[in-house]
Design an enzyme around this catalytic site. Structure first.
Site, short mmCIF file in Angstrom:
data_model
loop_
_atom_site.label_atom_id
_atom_site.label_comp_id
_atom_site.label_asym_id
_atom_site.label_seq_id
_atom_site.Cartn_x
_atom_site.Cartn_y
_atom_site.Cartn_z
CG HIS A 1 -5.22 -6.47 -1.02
ND1 HIS A 1 -6.35 -6.35 -0.51
CD2 HIS A 1 -5.42 -7.39 -1.91
CE1 HIS A 1 -7.37 -7.03 -0.90
NE2 HIS A 1 -6.40 -7.58 -1.83
CE LYS B 1 -3.97 -2.27 1.93
NZ LYS B 1 -4.86 -1.79 2.97
CE1 TYR C 1 -9.75 -3.07 -0.77
CE2 TYR C 1 -8.56 -1.44 -1.50
CZ TYR C 1 -8.58 -2.02 -0.94
OH TYR C 1 -6.68 -2.70 -0.25
CG ASN D 1 -4.07 -3.10 6.71
OD1 ASN D 1 -3.65 -3.25 5.06
ND2 ASN D 1 -5.14 -3.76 6.55
CD GLU E 1 -8.30 -9.73 -4.83
OE1 GLU E 1 -9.46 -8.98 -4.16
OE2 GLU E 1 -7.19 -9.86 -4.43
P1 GDP Z 1 -8.53 -7.74 5.00
O1 GDP Z 1 -9.41 -8.35 3.90
O2 GDP Z 1 -7.35 -7.91 5.98
O3 GDP Z 1 -7.52 -6.56 3.95
O4 GDP Z 1 -9.88 -6.32 5.27
P2 GDP Z 1 -10.98 -6.08 4.21
O5 GDP Z 1 -11.18 -7.13 3.62
O6 GDP Z 1 -11.99 -6.42 5.50
O7 GDP Z 1 -10.88 -4.41 4.45
C1 GDP Z 1 -10.03 -3.46 3.30
C2 GDP Z 1 -9.43 -2.82 4.12
O8 GDP Z 1 -9.97 -1.63 4.64
C3 GDP Z 1 -8.08 -3.44 5.49
O9 GDP Z 1 -7.45 -3.77 4.42
C4 GDP Z 1 -8.28 -2.28 5.46
O10 GDP Z 1 -6.73 -1.21 5.17
C5 GDP Z 1 -8.90 -1.04 5.53
N1 GDP Z 1 -10.00 -1.00 6.83
C6 GDP Z 1 -10.59 -2.34 6.94
N2 GDP Z 1 -11.91 -1.65 8.42
C7 GDP Z 1 -11.63 -0.37 8.34
C8 GDP Z 1 -12.17 0.67 9.15
O11 GDP Z 1 -12.81 0.12 9.72
N3 GDP Z 1 -11.36 2.02 8.80
C9 GDP Z 1 -10.89 2.13 7.82
N4 GDP Z 1 -10.44 3.47 7.90
N5 GDP Z 1 -9.89 1.20 6.83
C10 GDP Z 1 -10.56 0.22 7.49
#
Ligand code: GDP
Length: 139
Positions: A117, A11, A51, A114, A128
């Site tokens: 991805h 990222k 996304y 974080n 993807e």
């Molecule tokens: P992943 O599969 O572990 O990447 O998680 P998800 O698919 O649930 O979410 C996609 C991305 O959205 C995550 O990698 C985070 O960077 C971001 N994200 C998830 N939850 C939150 C949130 O509550 N707030 C914010 N700002 N970003 C979030």
């Protein structure tokens, strides 16, 4: 066991902080083969498209802004059980909850930033991978 693929992105903040090298080293040390890779800067519309499954979530706009704020590295990684093995290597979504030694713990700074991805299923890994790479760019 047959090999399959996952899609990762390093990222924007992790790229800016100089973590491309250390993250690729972790990927190599853990037995993943890089089948495709590029450095690119997503537009807001491209990040929205990537996304789109999260479009109803409250964090969607922030996520799109953050993912289009600078260059990323996109890569297709091959391994046995690639999706699950890579999710183990990257750790929990929130770096604060990720296990010691995982990529998100080592290089992530917040839930949004974080570090990386990782695809969440074989089906999404293929979707993807096709989002970023043509057949001519995957080996
Ligand atoms: P992943 O599969 O572990 O990447 O998680 P998800 O698919 O649930 O979410 C996609 C991305 O959205 C995550 O990698 C985070 O960077 C971001 N994200 C998830 N939850 C939150 C949130 O509550 N707030 C914010 N700002 N970003 C979030």
């Amino acid at each position: 066991m047959s090999k399959n693929i996952t899609l990762t992105m390093i990222k924007p903040l992790a790229v800016q902080q100089g973590f491309i090298g250390p993250i690729l080293a972790k990927i190599n040390e853990n037995g993943f083969r890089i089948a495709a890779m590029k450095l690119l800067w997503l537009t807001e519309n491209q990040a929205k498209q990537f996304y789109v499954v999260h479009k109803e979530r409250p964090f969607y706009n922030d996520l799109v802004k953050s993912m289009s704020s600078g260059p990323i590295v996109a890569a297709v990684l091959e391994n046995e059980n690639a999706v699950d093995e890579y999710r183990k290597l990257i750790g929990a979504t929130n770096p604060a909850n990720a296990d010691a030694g995982t990529i998100r713990k080592l290089y992530g700074t917040s839930l949004e930033a974080n570090a990386v991805h990782g695809s969440d299923s074989d089906e999404n890994a293929n979707i993807e991978a096709e989002f970023f790479f043509s057949k001519l760019e995957s080996f």
